[in-house]
Design an enzyme around this catalytic site. Structure first.
Site, PDB file in Angstrom:
ATOM      1  CE  LYS A  55      42.728  33.264  11.936  1.00 31.40           C
ATOM      2  NZ  LYS A  55      42.384  33.535  10.185  1.00 31.40           N
ATOM      3  CG  HIS A 102      43.991  41.092  15.836  1.00 36.43           C
ATOM      4  ND1 HIS A 102      44.981  40.335  16.394  1.00 36.43           N
ATOM      5  CD2 HIS A 102      43.697  40.259  14.789  1.00 36.43           C
ATOM      6  CE1 HIS A 102      45.413  39.396  15.646  1.00 36.43           C
ATOM      7  NE2 HIS A 102      44.453  39.438  14.549  1.00 36.43           N
TER       8      HIS A 102
END
Length: 365
Positions: A122, A332
């Site tokens: 990530k 997110h």
């Protein structure tokens, strides 16, 4: 007796026919296997600059019909192997002439990688790999081999066979982000080649941890909250360093393992943030590190404000830019500010040590 004499010519002809049929099937098998390993290219551009012979053109057309592949499309890769790029078939990312010529004259061979993107998860490794595949002197395997951490017992020849074919002067690469945090990997790569160049894409460890959690939650919606996984004891404010999402961001601790086998000069640390805000600048650093001429420049990038990251384009083409797929740039979850602040405090000494070790302040604090 007369019967056996009269049938003998028939048996002979049948035997010859079987041999010829076997040879024909074998030649067809070899032809198909050869075509499958031929890289992608654009027929129109290639033919206009250097027309192919009729036999070569026929072989290339057969390949295009059987296996059209866009180097910027990793749709077939699983989420853990790249998340994918949006598809726009027809455009290719690397130099068509060198790939076609090498495949037709048989000069291409499979080599062990001379450079590896070893981390981090990530951080932006998929974006970097696809940016690099724009370079005509780089050939890279799309899926993550996981050789040095999961498949090492299969041997180097198994690993070599996963690699794409390259011509003399071309660089073979792969990327597996879990390498950076797996303690056995540095020694294993060193045993393969002590001259291997290593690239690490790093990102603000707090943002990286949240992104890691977001990806996991997209596959397992019923997992506990980010806050509950972050702490061993939330009352005591004790961070759970055994949780991989937290552990990966302790970059200095992982780097120490690599420096036992490789000098710092063989490692390049790429900023995941700048890979988005200034991809051409980071790519200039990467190309210099790999000893390559600067082919990938600002002309290859188009920032997509809706997605929040750069997409790729061919400077000489008006075709639609290629962008990372829908599994990239996930929204997110909202994390409590106190948890984020506690994580920033936790990572601060690791970041400071990492800045000192690499000689570069990434500005995460």
């Amino acid at each position: 007796m007369e019967y056996s004499q009269s049938t003998q010519p028939v048996k002979n002809k049948l035997f010859v026919f079987c041999i010829m049929l076997s040879l024909w099937v074998y030649m067809l098998y070899c032809c198909v296997g050869y075509c499958v390993t031929t890289p992608s290219f654009m027929m129109e551009e290639r033919s206009s600059r250097n027309p192919l012979k009729p036999l070569q053109k026929q072989a290339l057309e057969m390949f295009l019909k059987s296996q059209s592949r866009d180097l910027l499309n990793s749709e077939s890769d699983a989420d853990s192997r790249g998340d994918g790029w949006e598809e726009n078939k027809g455009d290719v990312a690397y130099d068509e002439d060198s790939g076609v010529a090498g495949a037709l004259n048989g000069s291409e061979t499979k080599k062990l990688p001379q450079a590896i993107i070893i981390g981090v998860k990530k951080g932006g490794t998929r974006a970097l790999l696809e940016f690099l595949r724009l370079h005509p002197d780089i050939r890279a395997v799309g899926a993550e081999p996981h050789f040095f951490d999961r498949n090492y017992e299969k041997g180097l020849e198994w690993y070599r066979e996963l690699m794409p074919k390259t011509e003399e002067g071309q660089l073979t690469m792969e990327k597996t982000p879990s390498y950076f945090v797996t303690k056995e990997v540095p020694g294993r790569i060193h045993a393969m080649s002590k001259d291997t160049k290593l690239i690490v894409v790093v990102r603000d460890p707090v943002t990286r941890a949240i992104s890691d959690y977001t990806q996991t939650r997209s596959k397992k919606p019923d997992i506990p909250s980010f806050e509950s996984l972050t702490f061993k004891n939330i009352t005591a404010n004790l961070i759970d360093t055994s949780w991989s999402a937290v552990q990966i961001g302790m970059y200095a601790r992982h780097l120490e393992q690599w420096l036992q086998f490789f000098p710092m000069s063989q490692l390049l640390f790429v900023s995941g943030e700048r890979l988005i805000s200034n991809p051409a600048g980071e790519m200039a650093r990467v190309q210099h590190f790999l000893g390559l001429r600067r082919e990938v420049t600002h002309k290859h990038f188009h920032f997509n404000p809706a997605k929040g990251f750069p997409c790729l384009k061919r400077p000489e083409s008006n075709s639609r830019p290629h962008c990372l797929g829908k599994t990239k740039g996930r929204t997110h979850p909202n994390i409590h500010p106190d948890v984020i602040q506690r994580l920033r405090e936790f990572y601060k000494p690791f970041n400071k040590k990492f800045y000192h070790m690499t000689g570069h302040d990434f500005g995460w604090d």
